[in-house]
Scaffold this active site. Structure first.
Site, mmCIF file in Angstrom:
data_model
loop_
_atom_site.group_PDB
_atom_site.id
_atom_site.type_symbol
_atom_site.label_atom_id
_atom_site.label_comp_id
_atom_site.label_asym_id
_atom_site.label_seq_id
_atom_site.Cartn_x
_atom_site.Cartn_y
_atom_site.Cartn_z
ATOM 1 N N GLY A 1 -12.570 -57.261 14.035
ATOM 2 C CA GLY A 1 -12.980 -58.294 14.991
ATOM 3 C C GLY A 1 -11.834 -59.029 15.657
ATOM 4 N N CYS B 1 -42.219 -46.264 26.733
ATOM 5 C CA CYS B 1 -41.534 -45.485 27.769
ATOM 6 C C CYS B 1 -42.554 -44.642 28.541
ATOM 7 C CB CYS B 1 -40.471 -44.596 27.135
ATOM 8 S SG CYS B 1 -39.737 -43.428 28.310
ATOM 9 N N CYS C 1 -41.487 -40.660 27.811
ATOM 10 C CA CYS C 1 -41.567 -40.035 26.486
ATOM 11 C C CYS C 1 -42.455 -40.808 25.515
ATOM 12 C CB CYS C 1 -40.172 -39.840 25.893
ATOM 13 S SG CYS C 1 -39.441 -41.341 25.218
ATOM 14 N N CYS D 1 -36.973 -45.192 28.986
ATOM 15 C CA CYS D 1 -35.844 -45.320 28.070
ATOM 16 C C CYS D 1 -34.540 -45.418 28.870
ATOM 17 C CB CYS D 1 -35.728 -44.090 27.172
ATOM 18 S SG CYS D 1 -37.058 -43.920 26.005
ATOM 19 N N CYS E 1 -34.399 -39.764 25.425
ATOM 20 C CA CYS E 1 -35.670 -39.589 26.125
ATOM 21 C C CYS E 1 -35.931 -38.099 26.400
ATOM 22 C CB CYS E 1 -35.638 -40.380 27.429
ATOM 23 S SG CYS E 1 -37.250 -40.606 28.196
#
Lengths: 260, 292
Positions: free
Chosen positions: B31, B240, B243, B265, B271
């Site tokens: 970080g 979606c 899909c 998506c 997808c």
């Protein structure tokens, strides 16, 4: 004022040179718990320099500033570790600027301004932070309905109240104020002074107030330092200094107040 | 095949070593933003130069690269960067998440979970999470050093005060390994939980701001929140349209000028392969029944 407890803050021989130009010279005094100390003097006399030196914002060229910490007793504020000093500055101390824009976060709401110090010391409960902000708005006699408004929409007097609330929310033991009423008109000044006097008494706060306004000094402070050209020329109880000034400059200062 | 006239993966070896040193330091301090000497790249700062430099430094001839932009493999940024490495390094490229050893990404983490041995490289515009709250660089560094992160909560407080909930929806601040506050680049907060204890190595490159930071595998990544307003990810009422997935991050697409819209998506690879596996969504079902 005779006290058994040690002084909260003691400055010894505080001297600050700006590139060779003296800002203040050999200033020594003590602030006791619950006491309000006023520093008066004309513009350029070194009042703000002294205030900055004793509030860890400006390291003096020489001299020491000791603060009685809650756990470790008196400690030199410029010798302690930086994390400890910064923690002190945002929990045990408060600093009220003349211009509230310097002391406030203008881009976030009044509530966030008050809550900032709480969040900085680890408060993570939104409801509690909001409740504290609400209580403090109430204590500084502001409309709690304005909690979610930006400080930029507030009047000068309200901004100053907000700045005070923001500083007092962590229950500090000492508050430094630089001309807290300097930018306000007379009636707003009077109400703010009344509020400050009430808060200082109720909370048992110690305060150091820098002002050029002797009326402010008389109303708020227990003791006075009179400064001129970087030096303290006279000090004593407020009434004593203002009613019976000894130093020629104090006499001039007192006599130049216009009585309507 | 790599083109002649370039060093492998465009950057010269000394530059790559310098960037690898920065990456090693970044991995060692999860970080923490490590400064590095960002180079001019043959595309402008802001188009992913940080990510490209990181990728160029870690890529080898045996690697397989996938590049996504907003989740899609076929948008201009993704296509260009993929082609860039195909030409300068001659590496294999793929659109399949699990086939890639390195995934360079802008604004998304793939829906398919990443595994051990994979590296996710993020393109970062502004690495400093405290930047809009504290403009001074010296001061923000000090705040990181002293863990003074309370001010970040001021922003979240302000969100709740104004909108009733934490409205920050992307680039949502996180604490890495309980220590450094980090900006996860502008990924939606939907993807934040995927960073937590991920078995893949995550590297972040900011080219213009000249910073590299990292999340080593299996590192704790916690999104900031309040006790009474816990962290939440976005949810959609729709699935979606193509899909039928109810679990992926959905993009809203305006289909005409009469208020028509659909949700699909954002991860095109996810997808497409759901479609191949036989899943259908409202739009594809309609089309099939309409055609039959």
């Amino acid at each position: 004022m005779m006290q058994e407890a040690p002084p909260l803050l003691s400055a010894r021989g505080v001297t600050k040179f700006y590139e060779g130009i003296p800002g203040c010279r050999d200033v020594s005094f003590e602030v006791w718990p619950g006491e309000v100390l006023g520093i008066v003097g004309e513009s350029g006399s070194g009042k703000t320099t002294v205030l900055n030196c004793i509030s860890a914002r400006l390291e003096p060229t020489s001299g020491t500033v000791e603060y009685a910490t809650r756990h470790d007793g008196p400690a030199d504020i410029y010798r302690m570790s930086e994390p400890a000093r910064r923690l002190l500055m945002r929990t045990d101390w408060g600093f009220v600027h003349q211009n509230p824009r310097e002391g406030l976060r203008m881009g976030v709401s009044a509530g966030a301004n008050i809550g900032e110090r709480l969040m900085a010391v680890g408060a993570r409960h939104y409801g509690n932070i909001r409740q504290a902000a609400n209580d403090w708005l109430d204590k500084v006699e502001m409309d709690t309905g304005r909690m979610d408004d930006l400080p930029i929409t507030f009047s000068g007097g309200m901004q100053q109240r907000l700045q005070i609330a923001r500083n007092l929310v962590t229950a500090p033991r000492i508050v430094f104020m630089d001309e807290p009423t300097g930018n306000l008109d007379v009636s707003v000044q009077a109400r703010l002074l009344d509020l400050l006097r009430g808060l200082v008494t109720d909370l048992g706060l110690a305060a150091v107030i820098v002002t050029h306004d002797l009326a402010v000094a008389r109303l708020l402070s227990h003791r006075l330092l009179v400064m001129r050209r970087g030096k303290v020329v006279e000090s004593g109880l407020t009434d004593q200094v203002l009613d019976d000034p000894q130093h020629p400059y104090s006499q001039l200062l007192v006599s130049s107040v216009i009585h309507p | 095949m790599a083109e002649d006239g370039y060093n492998f993966a465009y950057l010269d070896e000394q530059t790559k070593r310098m960037i690898r040193r920065a990456i090693l330091k970044a991995v060692a301090i999860p970080g923490y933003q490590v400064p590095f000497g960002s180079r001019e790249m043959p595309l402008p700062f802001g188009w992913g130069t940080g990510g490209i430099q990181v990728t160029a430094s870690i890529i080898g001839p045996d690697d397989t690269l996938k590049v996504i932009d907003q989740g899609a493999d076929d948008t201009v940024n993704a296509v260009s960067i993929r082609k860039f490495f195909a030409r300068t390094a001659g590496v294999a490229t793929t659109e399949q998440t699990e086939a890639a050893t390195i995934v360079q990404t802008r604004h998304r983490i793939p829906e398919t979970p990443l595994g051990a041995g994979q590296i996710l490289v993020y393109q970062v515009p502004i690495p400093e999470p405290l930047r809009w709250l504290e403009p001074r660089e010296a001061e923000t560094r000090k705040m990181h050093a002293l863990e003074e992160y309370g001010v970040m909560h001021v922003r979240l407080y302000e969100d709740i005060a104004r909108f009733g909930h934490i409205a920050t929806s992307y680039d949502y601040p996180v604490r890495v390994n309980g220590r450094y506050l980090m900006r996860p680049s502008p990924i939606p907060k939907f993807d934040n939980p995927k960073m937590d204890r991920s078995p893949a190595l995550q590297l972040f490159g900011a080219g213009r701001e000249k910073r590299i930071y990292a999340i080593p595998p299996h590192t704790q990544v916690r999104s900031l929140d309040f006790d009474d307003h816990p962290f939440e990810v976005q949810k959609w009422a729709d699935v979606c349209a193509v899909c039928g997935s109810g679990e992926s991050f959905l993009d809203e697409i305006v289909t005409d000028d009469r208020g028509g819209r659909m949700f699909v998506c954002s991860d095109t690879d996810y997808c497409a392969r759901r479609r191949e596996a036989g899943h259908t969504g409202p739009a594809t079902r309609d089309a099939e029944t309409g055609g039959a």
